[in-house]
Design an enzyme around this catalytic site. Sequence first.
Site, PDB file in Angstrom:
ATOM      1  N   MET A   1       7.116  23.990  24.444  1.00  0.00           N
ATOM      2  CA  MET A   1       6.665  23.271  22.964  1.00  0.00           C
ATOM      3  C   MET A   1       8.078  22.510  23.067  1.00  0.00           C
ATOM      4  O   MET A   1       8.592  22.438  21.548  1.00  0.00           O
ATOM      5  CB  MET A   1       6.649  24.500  21.475  1.00  0.00           C
ATOM      6  CG  MET A   1       8.118  25.400  22.218  1.00  0.00           C
ATOM      7  SD  MET A   1       7.095  26.693  21.567  1.00  0.00           S
ATOM      8  CE  MET A   1       8.380  28.146  22.671  1.00  0.00           C
TER       9      MET A   1
ATOM     10  N   ASN B   1       0.825  -1.327  -0.134  1.00  0.00           N
ATOM     11  CA  ASN B   1      -0.076   0.023  -0.033  1.00  0.00           C
ATOM     12  C   ASN B   1       0.813   1.568  -0.048  1.00  0.00           C
ATOM     13  O   ASN B   1       0.025   2.030   0.077  1.00  0.00           O
ATOM     14  CB  ASN B   1      -0.960  -0.062   1.341  1.00  0.00           C
ATOM     15  CG  ASN B   1      -1.785   0.725   1.329  1.00  0.00           C
ATOM     16  OD1 ASN B   1      -2.576   0.622  -0.248  1.00  0.00           O
ATOM     17  ND2 ASN B   1      -2.592   1.501   2.435  1.00  0.00           N
ATOM     18  N   THR B   2       1.937   1.331  -0.232  1.00  0.00           N
ATOM     19  CA  THR B   2       2.778   2.401  -0.632  1.00  0.00           C
ATOM     20  C   THR B   2       2.821   3.105  -1.751  1.00  0.00           C
ATOM     21  O   THR B   2       3.235   4.002  -2.030  1.00  0.00           O
ATOM     22  CB  THR B   2       4.406   1.901  -0.090  1.00  0.00           C
ATOM     23  OG1 THR B   2       5.366   1.417  -1.063  1.00  0.00           O
ATOM     24  CG2 THR B   2       4.602   1.219   1.002  1.00  0.00           C
TER      25      THR B   2
ATOM     26  N   GLU C   1      17.021  30.893  19.164  1.00  0.00           N
ATOM     27  CA  GLU C   1      17.124  30.530  18.621  1.00  0.00           C
ATOM     28  C   GLU C   1      18.744  30.816  17.830  1.00  0.00           C
ATOM     29  O   GLU C   1      19.299  30.689  16.064  1.00  0.00           O
ATOM     30  CB  GLU C   1      16.422  31.887  18.191  1.00  0.00           C
ATOM     31  CG  GLU C   1      14.931  32.615  18.101  1.00  0.00           C
ATOM     32  CD  GLU C   1      14.370  33.610  18.425  1.00  0.00           C
ATOM     33  OE1 GLU C   1      14.599  34.454  19.251  1.00  0.00           O
ATOM     34  OE2 GLU C   1      13.418  33.913  16.921  1.00  0.00           O
TER      35      GLU C   1
ATOM     36  N   PHE D   1       7.924  26.289  16.631  1.00  0.00           N
ATOM     37  CA  PHE D   1       9.373  26.544  15.775  1.00  0.00           C
ATOM     38  C   PHE D   1       8.700  28.721  15.220  1.00  0.00           C
ATOM     39  O   PHE D   1       9.894  28.601  14.428  1.00  0.00           O
ATOM     40  CB  PHE D   1       9.951  26.419  14.693  1.00  0.00           C
ATOM     41  CG  PHE D   1      10.557  24.594  15.298  1.00  0.00           C
ATOM     42  CD1 PHE D   1      11.312  24.333  15.719  1.00  0.00           C
ATOM     43  CD2 PHE D   1      10.075  23.827  14.828  1.00  0.00           C
ATOM     44  CE1 PHE D   1      11.604  23.204  16.838  1.00  0.00           C
ATOM     45  CE2 PHE D   1      10.345  22.472  14.927  1.00  0.00           C
ATOM     46  CZ  PHE D   1      11.054  22.217  16.068  1.00  0.00           C
TER      47      PHE D   1
ATOM     48  N   SER E   1      13.763  33.737  22.221  1.00  0.00           N
ATOM     49  CA  SER E   1      14.523  33.111  23.555  1.00  0.00           C
ATOM     50  C   SER E   1      14.635  33.856  24.006  1.00  0.00           C
ATOM     51  O   SER E   1      15.341  33.992  25.097  1.00  0.00           O
ATOM     52  CB  SER E   1      15.861  32.967  22.007  1.00  0.00           C
ATOM     53  OG  SER E   1      16.197  33.076  21.211  1.00  0.00           O
TER      54      SER E   1
HETATM   55  C1  LIG Z   1       7.842   7.195   1.756  1.00  0.00           C
HETATM   56  C2  LIG Z   1       7.815   6.263   0.536  1.00  0.00           C
HETATM   57  C3  LIG Z   1       9.476   6.278   0.038  1.00  0.00           C
HETATM   58  C4  LIG Z   1       9.588   5.291  -0.834  1.00  0.00           C
HETATM   59  N1  LIG Z   1      10.875   5.755  -1.330  1.00  0.00           N
HETATM   60  C5  LIG Z   1      11.350   4.470  -2.491  1.00  0.00           C
HETATM   61  C6  LIG Z   1      12.889   5.299  -2.907  1.00  0.00           C
HETATM   62  O1  LIG Z   1      13.464   5.764  -2.467  1.00  0.00           O
HETATM   63  N2  LIG Z   1      12.496   4.829  -4.052  1.00  0.00           N
HETATM   64  C7  LIG Z   1      11.753   3.960  -5.042  1.00  0.00           C
HETATM   65  O2  LIG Z   1      12.286   2.986  -5.874  1.00  0.00           O
HETATM   66  N3  LIG Z   1      10.829   3.913  -4.307  1.00  0.00           N
HETATM   67  C8  LIG Z   1      10.400   4.344  -3.089  1.00  0.00           C
HETATM   68  N4  LIG Z   1       8.983   4.247  -2.641  1.00  0.00           N
HETATM   69  C9  LIG Z   1       8.125   3.108  -3.474  1.00  0.00           C
HETATM   70  C10 LIG Z   1       8.143   2.168  -2.851  1.00  0.00           C
HETATM   71  O3  LIG Z   1       9.055   1.143  -3.228  1.00  0.00           O
HETATM   72  C11 LIG Z   1       6.672   1.617  -3.905  1.00  0.00           C
HETATM   73  O4  LIG Z   1       5.556   2.111  -3.174  1.00  0.00           O
HETATM   74  C12 LIG Z   1       6.344   0.142  -3.942  1.00  0.00           C
HETATM   75  O5  LIG Z   1       7.034  -0.951  -4.215  1.00  0.00           O
HETATM   76  C13 LIG Z   1       5.429  -0.540  -4.512  1.00  0.00           C
HETATM   77  O6  LIG Z   1       5.063  -1.735  -3.689  1.00  0.00           O
HETATM   78  P1  LIG Z   1       3.673  -2.121  -3.273  1.00  0.00           P
HETATM   79  O7  LIG Z   1       3.379  -3.282  -2.144  1.00  0.00           O
HETATM   80  O8  LIG Z   1       3.453  -1.066  -1.853  1.00  0.00           O
HETATM   81  O9  LIG Z   1       2.314  -1.914  -4.217  1.00  0.00           O
HETATM   82  P2  LIG Z   1       1.113  -0.867  -3.830  1.00  0.00           P
HETATM   83  O10 LIG Z   1       0.870  -0.120  -3.005  1.00  0.00           O
HETATM   84  O11 LIG Z   1       0.175  -2.362  -2.565  1.00  0.00           O
HETATM   85  O12 LIG Z   1       0.216  -1.737  -4.991  1.00  0.00           O
HETATM   86  C14 LIG Z   1       0.782  -0.710  -6.357  1.00  0.00           C
HETATM   87  C15 LIG Z   1       0.312  -1.498  -7.514  1.00  0.00           C
HETATM   88  O13 LIG Z   1       1.352  -2.450  -8.009  1.00  0.00           O
HETATM   89  C16 LIG Z   1       0.220  -3.098  -8.582  1.00  0.00           C
HETATM   90  N5  LIG Z   1       0.874  -4.402  -7.970  1.00  0.00           N
HETATM   91  C17 LIG Z   1       1.457  -5.137  -6.762  1.00  0.00           C
HETATM   92  N6  LIG Z   1       1.755  -5.784  -7.023  1.00  0.00           N
HETATM   93  C18 LIG Z   1       1.633  -6.601  -7.928  1.00  0.00           C
HETATM   94  C19 LIG Z   1       1.719  -8.349  -8.756  1.00  0.00           C
HETATM   95  N7  LIG Z   1       2.216  -9.180  -7.669  1.00  0.00           N
HETATM   96  N8  LIG Z   1       1.250  -7.862 -10.051  1.00  0.00           N
HETATM   97  C20 LIG Z   1       0.816  -7.061 -10.544  1.00  0.00           C
HETATM   98  N9  LIG Z   1       0.220  -6.065  -9.861  1.00  0.00           N
HETATM   99  C21 LIG Z   1       0.553  -5.676  -8.569  1.00  0.00           C
HETATM  100  C22 LIG Z   1      -1.006  -2.774  -7.738  1.00  0.00           C
HETATM  101  O14 LIG Z   1      -2.034  -3.380  -8.671  1.00  0.00           O
HETATM  102  C23 LIG Z   1      -0.443  -1.499  -6.729  1.00  0.00           C
HETATM  103  O15 LIG Z   1      -1.687  -0.598  -8.283  1.00  0.00           O
HETATM  104  C24 LIG Z   1       8.509   4.937  -1.487  1.00  0.00           C
HETATM  105  C25 LIG Z   1       7.291   4.900  -1.168  1.00  0.00           C
HETATM  106  C26 LIG Z   1       6.544   5.746  -0.062  1.00  0.00           C
HETATM  107  C27 LIG Z   1       5.717   5.596   0.729  1.00  0.00           C
END
Ligand SMILES: Cc1cc2nc3c(=O)[nH]c(=O)nc-3n(C[C@H](O)[C@H](O)[C@H](O)COP(=O)(O)OP(=O)(O)OC[C@H]3O[C@@H](n4cnc5c(N)ncnc54)[C@H](O)[C@@H]3O)c2cc1C
Length: 1369
Positions: free
Chosen positions: A1078, A267-268, A1301, A838, A1120
């Site tokens: 704070m 869900n990222t 500060e 701040f 300050s």
């Molecule tokens: C705070 C933050 C920092 C991040 N930093 C980086 C970074 O530095 N570098 C970087 O590259 N990325 C970064 N990311 C991105 C992160 O790596 C990707 O969002 C992550 O890998 C997606 O995987 P998920 O399981 O969370 O995807 P989800 O959010 O669960 O799903 C993402 C999408 O993938 C699809 N999906 C998932 N699995 C499959 C599957 N098996 N087959 C087909 N479709 C699929 C879903 O349908 C959806 O559309 C960051 C994200 C966040 C929130």
Amino acid sequence: MSSRREGDTLCFFINGKKVTEKHADPETMLLSFLREKLRLTGTKSGCGGGGCGACTVMVSRYQPATKTINHFSANACLLPLCQLHGAAITTVEGIGSTKTQIHPVQERIAKAHGSQCGFCTPGMVMAMYTLLRNKPQPNMDDITEALAGNLCRCTGYRPIVDGCRTFCQETNCCKVSGNGNCCLDGGNQTDETEREPPQLFDKDKFLPLDPTQELIFPPELILMAEKGTPQTLTFDGERIRWVSPVSLEELVQLKTENPKAPLVVGNTNIGPDIKFKGVFHPLIISPTRVLELFEVSHTPTGVWVGAGCTLAELRSLLEKLVPQFPEEKTELFRALIQQLGNLGSVQIRNVASLGGQVISAYPNSDLNPVLAAGRCKVSVISNGGRREVPLGQDFFASFCKTILKPEEIIVSVFIPFTRKGEFVRVFRQAPRKEMSFATVTSGMRVFFSEGSRVVQDVSIYYGGMGATTLSASKTCAAIATRPWDDETLSRAYDVLLDELVLHPSAPGGKVEFRRSLSLSFLFKFNLEVLQELREMNVIKEELPEKIQPLPRDIQPGLQEFQHVSKGQSEQDPVGRPIMHRSAISQATGEAVYCDDMPHTDGELFLSLVTSARAHAKIIGLDVSEALRLPGVVDVITAEDIPGVKVRESFGYQEELLAQSEVSCVGQIVCAVVADTREHAKRGAYAVKISYEDLPDPVFTIEEAVEKSSFYEPRRKLERGNVTEAFKTVDHIYEGQIFCNLQINVSDYRKLYLWISCSLPVCPSLFVIVSSGEVKLGGQEHFYMETQSMLVVPVGEETEFSVYVSTQWPSLMQETVAETLGIPSNRVTCHVKRLGGAFGGKVTKTAILAGITSVAAWKTNHAVRCVLERGEDMLITGARHPVLGKYKVGFMKDGRIVAADFQCYTNAGNAVDESLLVAEKIVLHVDNAYNIPNLRGSGAACRTNLPSNTAFRGFGVPQCLLVVESMINDVAMVLGRPADQIREINMYKGPSVTHYKFEFSPENMLRCWEECKVKSEYSARRRAADQFNQQNRWKKRGMSIIPIKYGIAFSESFLNQAAALVHIYKDGSVLVTHGGTEMGQGIHTKMQQVASRELHIPPSKIYISETSTNTVPNTCPSAASFGTDANGRAVQNACQTLYQRLKPIREKKPKGSWESWVNDAFFEKISLSATGFYRGPDLYMDWEKMEGQPYSYFTFGACCSEVELDCLTGDYRTVRTDIVVDIGRSVNPSVDIGQIEGAFMQGLGLYTLEELKFSPSGVLYTRGPSQYKIPAVCDVPLQFNVSLLSDTHNPRAIYSSKGIGEPVLFLGSSVFFAIKDAAAAARSESGLVGPFTLNSPATPEKACMACASPFTQKIPASKPGSFKPWALNI
Ligand SMILES: Cc1cc2nc3c(=O)[nH]c(=O)nc-3n(C[C@H](O)[C@H](O)[C@H](O)COP(=O)(O)OP(=O)(O)OC[C@H]3O[C@@H](n4cnc5c(N)ncnc54)[C@H](O)[C@@H]3O)c2cc1C
Ligand code: FES
Ligand code: FES
């Protein structure tokens, strides 16, 4: 879709207690479930998008296949509740509490002074706790990695790291002691008093870590996992259905029937899309229980990794495999491990999936370029069957799109072994070293015929160079089949430059930097490949230097302060490093912040509707759709305000709610009130505003100056005769130097000579080299707790209680009263604590409190308003950006005779405190220097950006960067070290400022000298110069910077404070004062003051809150001056009480405190007293240009050294030494905390933090993903702080000085060290003399300033020929 089966029950555990949820809503994240449903408010919300770590919890899952329990940290804000079936969650409340026993992690972070405002503390605790569950004796790398995803805006991280360091087995000793002492013992200095140097904390007294005491994993969940037959789970929420199948067939069928439904794993990606972009999915499919997606299988040519595996699992799998195979086979594995270590944070990697990363196809994905370059492929399935698709150049089709069909599911990813003669490398540059998406990232692979330097095959992929992962195929073609040598590579750079072209307006900006990075990465690859070929004896030639990674080990620092005097009573806490009085409750999550307060009956939530236009008439406001939505109760507009509809300052008016016109994007137009946060937010989305744009919005300072768009009055101060003095000097440096020629070394020399002779500027030339000006961007406060308030109607006579996170309770009271048209005596404002402020929680909070009170008044319900991070950043303004121009006249010997400064601030669409900021700027243009002819002028520019406001330092940090840039330019023109020019020009002996204020700079000079000695400045300077001679692509830079900072409010009436002290019959004491807590530790210090004055231990003294019904007419906790003012007020009240007890004490000299109090009660002696402090009568006469606007000065000096990678602009602060004169510190741990925290905030201001606005004035940077504040990775590797000894200050309590500060400016020592390193790099390219480096000196600016052959290859886009992606405000 499978048929809906009502009543699937979600079952999981929280802190050992079973939770069964019959109506789990797919839209609910664990964070809101914890906070709102279970009232476990220890877990905080700082951003809602995985970027701050405040919501960190530990998730534990049983793995039936291995019969092991997997513990991992995760961000609760991105964890869908429905995903938690079968999991055990541990929150900060689950590991320890003050009611039972606190956990060693909680204790050590608190007692090491790692908790100031405390808002980040539970997240830090849980990140560290999870590490310890997996590794009870971690090393420092483990600790810094575990904390990399947790932001803290107060402490500067050093004390948190030190607290956590106590769990390490290794000592990390400095090993430098000459006298047998270890740095861990507090330093190797000699102790004149023959006492051990005082320590900030005593690690020997810490509770031991006993892993057997931890919560066990619930056996019921083990049984569930082992025995239960998994079944599809379906959860139906208000708008969304969640289905979690258990077989691949079912998953395929679901996806076939619902190709648009996302598969949510970590869900990222989907989570932030839903939350921040308003994306809506009626159906979510969770594949996390489909085992095939998690399988790992080995083949002779590589490994298939299930697409559902998390990035953390992938990394640990690869780490296990690497030692099992010959090195040549694991080139790709190792490259992936390296890249995985840099991707996101531990919390993100613990949940984000490999499949999700691949298919999300981010333009700057870190893994995709490596997977593609490494010839990986995916196995996908759909109802049409299985197929394998290479992750080649066609796979990534466009922005966030791949060539896979919507119904296709990635089952696994194949990662091949490499072959002998095949090398894979990754390169990455990001705005911040860790927890930051890359600016440019790359995967490169080359394969050589055995024993040959001829390239058989090469693949190069980039992220960040376009809409998706891109293959540099033409470049590869230019390399393939050719020998790997200079000729091939030179051609390759040229082809690459033509192949990867970014439009000057490309999204993300930084166009020239990104293009130069693409070249630098190839150059770095070249060096690494040459090294490999040499090691394989394929080539014999001498190689250029190998570029080593920047150093990264954080060493223990020194914190030096003085012992209390020998005669001081043991009980008297003043001068001792007492822990912040709430640190333990902050670390256990028990400390209550505004949004942690329980909901009251019928409470409503308020969400704001803001303008989408920068300058427009409002021609329609349609709230009908919002009012039809479930839960929406009302929409509040300006017409609803019963009292005053505007805030007035300095003759300018600011509307609480815009009525007919808007003057910035983010201006509040109306507010929706609903029964829940979600409903209010949806209501706010549904409000429709129609606009008619007004012409010519003004955004930048330059535009405002051109159009004379200022808030009046503008301020000026002058001493001597600047104009005449310029006629007498040897050199004048000013104005703009332009050049359209490719100039070599000697021409540059000539050019600077030419400037110093003040010849007129040649009009036909167009590239700015240096300009006698410096520009600083703004700075977001980024207090971890966003603006929060709860307004409760009470009583029957329009009476209100306002619970609010503010620095100025009385201003809230007054604003609410005025807005509602009621007297102030009907409004009581309560402030328990703030999660950071701040300067940002004064005026802007008042506007929000006014609006919220109207909603409470109109609906007659309690109304809560808590801004989301993005709203907070959009609406509430920031530090003022400044354009500083200067002209300086100086002698050959370095004496500055005349200087003329003009500083313009970008004030935004309302005056707010901008005029006072401009005044403070003008008052500080002398900094530490006695420039006999000095002119400073300041103007606040009126623009169509959100109104900027107070921020720690109130303009001084901006002003002083301009002053010190001027000093640097003088040094560069003269070819002398900048520290010499500083010394020559410093105030010495009895001195007078440019506004005729007399002072002694003695302690400033002492700080300077001590700083030079303690930092071993001269020796290290020589070592840095030597390093620079030996390294072409890395440079070291150093700087040492002084500060003189005025303390107290120049508006004299604000220099007052009051206190109320009650003694109860049991002897306990309740202190109330006007200051708000704070994080700066004011309550702790007030407790110390009361303890000394009443001669009782601090444990008998309590401070509950700041409230306007106990202490009226308070002044803001700012400038300050909090301890100075409130300390004296508390002292006054306590002395009155102690005096009243005198007859009783004399009667019973051996009696106890409790007995005296009891006797006093029976003798009808009042046990309650107010205290008052009438502060100094300060003034400033702007007409006469003289005054005494400050009570005194706080002095300091700071030396920093950086190591800079000139090819990428990446840098690391290798050491910082600070010496500060804060008189006799009331509490050294609190004060050192303020110093370190302010320094780091300054480091952020000057080197990291960038606010970005679109060309139409829309703020892009609305959260930690886009806006980078310093993280653990930014802490100087060695960070030493000393409080100047044997100083006193008769003008403040107990001879102390204000410190909140001043030290922020010392963060600029890192800026100037970067500039120094860049100067060394420039000299390699034949460039000498002054050059402009604007703030912040981000990797982009640092790299471009280095003027490497690669940056010089990038053609500059012609200004005016395109619309830049972002404004230069
Ligand atoms: C705070 C933050 C920092 C991040 N930093 C980086 C970074 O530095 N570098 C970087 O590259 N990325 C970064 N990311 C991105 C992160 O790596 C990707 O969002 C992550 O890998 C997606 O995987 P998920 O399981 O969370 O995807 P989800 O959010 O669960 O799903 C993402 C999408 O993938 C699809 N999906 C998932 N699995 C499959 C599957 N098996 N087959 C087909 N479709 C699929 C879903 O349908 C959806 O559309 C960051 C994200 C966040 C929130
Ligand atoms: S609130 Fe979850 S990471 Fe910021
Ligand atoms: S103590 Fe870390 S954010 Fe305040």
